[in-house]
Design a protein around this motif. Structure first.
Motif, PDB file in Angstrom:
ATOM      1  N   GLY A 294       0.796  -1.225   0.000  1.00  0.00           N
ATOM      2  CA  GLY A 294       0.000   0.000   0.000  1.00  0.00           C
ATOM      3  C   GLY A 294       0.821   1.263   0.000  1.00  0.00           C
ATOM      4  N   ALA A 295       2.163   1.146   0.032  1.00  0.00           N
ATOM      5  CA  ALA A 295       3.021   2.336   0.007  1.00  0.00           C
ATOM      6  C   ALA A 295       3.743   2.421  -1.337  1.00  0.00           C
ATOM      7  CB  ALA A 295       4.039   2.276   1.135  1.00  0.00           C
ATOM      8  N   LEU A 296       4.208   3.640  -1.662  1.00  0.00           N
ATOM      9  CA  LEU A 296       4.997   3.823  -2.889  1.00  0.00           C
ATOM     10  C   LEU A 296       6.476   3.926  -2.511  1.00  0.00           C
ATOM     11  CD1 LEU A 296       4.733   4.312  -6.008  1.00  0.00           C
ATOM     12  CD2 LEU A 296       5.007   6.740  -5.458  1.00  0.00           C
ATOM     13  N   TRP A 297       7.275   3.073  -3.110  1.00  0.00           N
ATOM     14  CA  TRP A 297       8.692   2.987  -2.758  1.00  0.00           C
ATOM     15  C   TRP A 297       9.573   3.534  -3.863  1.00  0.00           C
ATOM     16  CZ3 TRP A 297      10.646   0.262   1.710  1.00  0.00           C
ATOM     17  CH2 TRP A 297       9.638  -0.257   2.531  1.00  0.00           C
ATOM     18  N   PHE A 298      10.698   4.095  -3.465  1.00  0.00           N
ATOM     19  CA  PHE A 298      11.717   4.566  -4.407  1.00  0.00           C
ATOM     20  C   PHE A 298      12.854   3.552  -4.444  1.00  0.00           C
ATOM     21  CE2 PHE A 298      15.734   7.215  -4.751  1.00  0.00           C
ATOM     22  CZ  PHE A 298      15.687   7.305  -6.134  1.00  0.00           C
ATOM     23  N   LYS A 299      13.279   3.209  -5.670  1.00  0.00           N
ATOM     24  CA  LYS A 299      14.352   2.217  -5.815  1.00  0.00           C
ATOM     25  C   LYS A 299      15.717   2.859  -5.527  1.00  0.00           C
ATOM     26  CE  LYS A 299      11.949  -0.283  -9.509  1.00  0.00           C
ATOM     27  NZ  LYS A 299      11.969  -0.507 -10.976  1.00  0.00           N
ATOM     28  N   LEU A 311       8.242   6.629  -0.312  1.00  0.00           N
ATOM     29  CA  LEU A 311       7.959   8.008  -0.707  1.00  0.00           C
ATOM     30  C   LEU A 311       6.568   8.423  -0.231  1.00  0.00           C
ATOM     31  CD1 LEU A 311       9.238   7.874  -4.394  1.00  0.00           C
ATOM     32  CD2 LEU A 311      10.351   9.042  -2.479  1.00  0.00           C
ATOM     33  N   ARG A 312       5.586   7.503  -0.461  1.00  0.00           N
ATOM     34  CA  ARG A 312       4.215   7.812  -0.033  1.00  0.00           C
ATOM     35  C   ARG A 312       3.746   6.687   0.873  1.00  0.00           C
ATOM     36  NH1 ARG A 312       1.408   8.317  -4.883  1.00  0.00           N
ATOM     37  NH2 ARG A 312       0.830   6.147  -4.639  1.00  0.00           N
ATOM     38  N   LYS A 313       3.392   7.081   2.081  1.00  0.00           N
ATOM     39  CA  LYS A 313       2.996   6.087   3.069  1.00  0.00           C
ATOM     40  C   LYS A 313       1.650   5.475   2.693  1.00  0.00           C
ATOM     41  CE  LYS A 313       4.070   9.447   6.250  1.00  0.00           C
ATOM     42  NZ  LYS A 313       4.048  10.082   7.574  1.00  0.00           N
ATOM     43  N   SER A 314       1.341   4.334   3.317  1.00  0.00           N
ATOM     44  CA  SER A 314       0.080   3.665   2.992  1.00  0.00           C
ATOM     45  C   SER A 314      -1.119   4.505   3.398  1.00  0.00           C
ATOM     46  CB  SER A 314       0.024   2.281   3.646  1.00  0.00           C
ATOM     47  OG  SER A 314       0.337   2.392   5.016  1.00  0.00           O
ATOM     48  N   ASN A 315      -0.905   5.491   4.285  1.00  0.00           N
ATOM     49  CA  ASN A 315      -2.010   6.393   4.634  1.00  0.00           C
ATOM     50  C   ASN A 315      -2.169   7.537   3.631  1.00  0.00           C
ATOM     51  OD1 ASN A 315       0.019   8.216   5.167  1.00  0.00           O
ATOM     52  ND2 ASN A 315      -0.241   8.189   7.387  1.00  0.00           N
ATOM     53  N   GLY A 316      -1.365   7.515   2.578  1.00  0.00           N
ATOM     54  CA  GLY A 316      -1.536   8.499   1.518  1.00  0.00           C
ATOM     55  C   GLY A 316      -0.648   9.731   1.649  1.00  0.00           C
ATOM     56  N   PHE A 317      -0.015   9.917   2.807  1.00  0.00           N
ATOM     57  CA  PHE A 317       0.836  11.089   2.989  1.00  0.00           C
ATOM     58  C   PHE A 317       2.246  10.825   2.480  1.00  0.00           C
ATOM     59  CE2 PHE A 317      -2.455  11.944   6.191  1.00  0.00           C
ATOM     60  CZ  PHE A 317      -2.738  13.258   5.878  1.00  0.00           C
ATOM     61  N   TYR A 318       2.910  11.907   2.041  1.00  0.00           N
ATOM     62  CA  TYR A 318       4.294  11.775   1.592  1.00  0.00           C
ATOM     63  C   TYR A 318       5.240  11.761   2.778  1.00  0.00           C
ATOM     64  CZ  TYR A 318       2.640  12.608  -3.115  1.00  0.00           C
ATOM     65  OH  TYR A 318       2.002  12.481  -4.301  1.00  0.00           O
ATOM     66  N   THR A 319       6.331  11.030   2.639  1.00  0.00           N
ATOM     67  CA  THR A 319       7.356  11.058   3.682  1.00  0.00           C
ATOM     68  C   THR A 319       8.195  12.325   3.518  1.00  0.00           C
ATOM     69  OG1 THR A 319       8.927   9.895   2.273  1.00  0.00           O
ATOM     70  CG2 THR A 319       7.537   8.540   3.732  1.00  0.00           C
ATOM     71  N   TYR A 320       8.968  12.653   4.555  1.00  0.00           N
ATOM     72  CA  TYR A 320       9.867  13.803   4.466  1.00  0.00           C
ATOM     73  C   TYR A 320      10.829  13.623   3.292  1.00  0.00           C
ATOM     74  CZ  TYR A 320      14.252  11.612   5.620  1.00  0.00           C
ATOM     75  OH  TYR A 320      15.381  10.870   5.533  1.00  0.00           O
ATOM     76  N   TYR A 321      11.162  12.353   3.054  1.00  0.00           N
ATOM     77  CA  TYR A 321      12.118  12.030   1.986  1.00  0.00           C
ATOM     78  C   TYR A 321      11.578  12.465   0.622  1.00  0.00           C
ATOM     79  CZ  TYR A 321      15.259   9.044  -0.814  1.00  0.00           C
ATOM     80  OH  TYR A 321      16.171   8.567  -1.708  1.00  0.00           O
ATOM     81  N   ALA A 322      10.322  12.149   0.385  1.00  0.00           N
ATOM     82  CA  ALA A 322       9.692  12.546  -0.880  1.00  0.00           C
ATOM     83  C   ALA A 322       9.692  14.066  -1.016  1.00  0.00           C
ATOM     84  CB  ALA A 322       8.263  12.010  -0.942  1.00  0.00           C
TER      85      ALA A 322
END
Length: 562
Positions: A294-299, A311-322
């Motif tokens: 459910g999360a979006l990951w950066f390779k 990059l995007r948590k499963s709750n839909g919010f972006y991480t600080y990293y993104a």
RNA sequence: GCGUUCGUAGCUCAAAGGAUAGAGCGUUUGCCUCCGACGCAAAAGGCUGUGGGUUCGAGUCCCACCGAGCGUACCA
């Protein structure tokens, strides 16, 4: 104007020519590399030195000594900056500086005045230095104090080196820590009006005293009308009240610290404009992301990192990293900076590879994004570690520090060491008014020259000598040492800019002040022959100029009296 | 564990791959009828954490080990 570099280049070229002459004469084979020139650590060997003979020994299949002897016989020093070539030790070729060079030094300082020290290795390239970037959720720390001086002086050094520099504060006014700030403030507000037991303070909230003050101020202004509204609305109002207050306080503290930013860049604007979204979409288009749980990951692992990151948590919010990838994309691709430098605490060093990975994925050359990591500061008072402020009983903030230590001293002390080394800041020492306090020592030299020159102003009216050739009158070894030290400023700027090490300038100024105090004690001006007096006064005026230019880079005042 | 930064005089720190590893503090001793003593001068202190390697040459570059800090979250 950099007479150290000019001298090095000239000597290298003269030695090369001498070597070519040996080749023509058939005494040496044509296989040697171009000479490397340096300044000997031990000045008794000479003012400049080349290791050419050692460099060439293998290729020429001769002993360094033999090569050096051959080269020196063809070394033509007439009309050069040098004199007295000699071969010493294993094969060093050493030379002394001639009067011409010393004359040029004094002339350069006098002609360029406040611009002396300015060089143009940067060619106007756009560089951003991002520093401090403290969370607006509370007061700034001692760590911010070091980062502030480091960033500000590095920016000043780069400016002197010919870059077009921009200082930026990245304002984390969005995301999780602002949420926590709102929750904490909400709890304090309700506790303020309803008593400590009314609500439970969030476990991971901001516990600082300042949160209670902020809540009380809010209550004084708004009363209890936010008790009866939905929590979300209450927090929103508290954040809208608290953040600007904290930001204003940071600006006040920073201005006391003589730091001004060109831009305050708000993280929230990246969210509002959709720039974060757009950046992540771009990474996805380029095939650098994937979905998992459910999360979006950066390779990130495809760009040299140990593992991938969310990059995007499963709750839909972006991480600080993104958000940070988006922010840096903005610096480079939207605002067009050639190089961006981030000043970070060493506890953030783990981010550097990840940030670079993000930029690489966007197609940026990795060395465009640079990091200066600084180790943490240990506060001391006369040798003892200080943990808490006496006044508040809490950890010492930048504002507490500035209540006690003058800005000049704080700025000098925080930039005294290379960023990478642990820094002990002794508040007792910073307040001392004698030679043990380096700030005083340097400022004293400046003030001393000012009074002395004022006093002697009327005495050189009858000087008749050649003012263009002062070196002939400044023959004392301490005068020569002083002139060489003056010549070093542009070179120090170059090296400080190249290595991102502004603390070089502090060390440089200490040496210059030391060279002056030694000169002052050994060589008198008053009573000297008029021509000599004038030359010495010019020398002192030049020292004053260079002290002032150096201190200006550091953001420290150069007082005429103390 | 993996990654990363760092180990230099009693203390705090310097040293573009170069010559006998340098300063300051602390300790000891001198210098004002003399331009600001808020200053200057002199003495003492070292197997650069350990072991290899590269190089004509290593505190500096490479490898291993020992020790310290930091990082290794769908926190920022």
């Amino acid at each position: 104007m950099n007479l150290i570099q000019e001298a090095k280049e000239q000597l290298a070229s003269l030695v090369h020519a001498a070597y070519q002459a040996c080749v023509s004469a058939g005494t040496l084979a044509d296989a040697a590399p171009y000479p490397v020139v340096e300044i000997p650590k031990d000045r008794s060997f000479g003012d400049f030195s080349t290791t050419f003979a050692m460099q060439a020994a293998r290729a020429l299949k001769l002993s360094p000594k033999a090569i050096a002897d051959a080269v020196v016989t063809h070394l033509q020093l007439d009309n050069s900056f040098f004199t007295n070539a000699s071969v010493v030790g294993a094969g060093f070729i050493n030379v002394r500086l001639a009067d011409v060079w010393y004359d040029r030094v004094l002339a350069a300082v006098m002609a360029l005045n406040t611009n002396y020290g300015r060089i143009n290795v940067g060619n106007g390239q756009k560089v951003m230095v991002e520093f401090v970037s403290a969370n607006p959720t509370g007061p700034m720390t001692i760590g911010n104090a070091r980062g502030g001086v480091l960033g500000d002086t590095l920016a000043a050094v780069l400016d002197m080196a010919g870059y077009t520099v921009s200082r930026e504060f990245y304002l984390n006014d969005a995301g999780n820590q602002v949420e926590v700030f709102g929750q904490s403030l909400e709890a304090r507000y309700m506790q303020h009006l309803q008593g400590e037991e009314a609500v439970i303070f969030p476990e991971d909230g901001y516990h600082g005293e300042y949160m209670k003050t902020l809540a009380a101020d809010f209550a004084a202004q708004e009363g209890d009308k936010f008790l009866s509204v939905p929590s979300e609305q209450r927090r929103e109002a508290l954040i809208a009240f608290g953040l600007p207050r904290n930001i204003a306080q940071m600006k006040t503290d920073l201005s006391r610290y003589a730091i001004t930013f060109d831009t305050w860049f708000a993280e929230s604007t990246l969210h509002q404009s959709g720039y974060v979204q757009e950046t992540i979409d771009l990474l996805t288009e380029r095939g650098h992301t994937y979905e998992l749980d459910g999360a979006l990951w950066f390779k990130a692992s495809a760009f040299g990192c140990e593992k991938d990151d969310v990059l995007r948590k499963s709750n839909g919010f972006y991480t600080y990293y993104a958000v940070d990838i988006a922010y840096h994309r903005n610096k480079f691709f939207t605002r067009g900076f050639d190089t961006c430098i981030d000043i970070l605490g060493a506890d953030h060093h783990g981010h550097t590879l990840r940030f670079k990975a993000g930029m690489a994925a966007l197609g940026l050359a990795p060395d465009k994004l640079r990091f200066v990591l600084m180790q943490l500061v240990r506060l001391l008072r006369d040798g003892d570690v200080v943990k808490m402020s006496k006044r508040t009983g809490k950890s010492i903030t930048l504002s507490d520090l500035l209540d006690e230590i003058p800005c000049d001293a704080a700025r000098f002390f925080f930039n005294m060491r290379q960023p990478d080394s642990h820094l002990d800041f002794d508040m007792g020492l910073a307040l001392r008014e004698d030679s043990e306090n380096p700030v005083y020592y340097i400022q004293y030299a400046h003030a001393r020259i000012t009074t002395m020159l004022t006093l002697l102003a009327g005495e050189n009216a009858s000087a008749t000598g050649d003012a263009q050739r002062p070196a002939a009158l400044l023959t004392h070894e301490l005068e020569r040492a002083l002139l060489r030290q003056l010549a070093l400023l542009p070179e120090e700027i170059r090296l400080a800019a190249r290595d991102y090490e502004p603390s070089r300038i502090n060390a440089y100024l200490l040496e210059l002040a030391n060279a002056f105090h030694r000169f002052y004690n050994a060589v008198r001006l008053k009573g000297a022959e008029p021509d000599v007096l004038r030359a010495r006064m010019d020398l002192c005026a030049a020292v004053k100029t260079v002290l002032k230019n150096g201190l200006t880079v550091l953001g420290i005042t150069a007082p005429d009296a103390m």
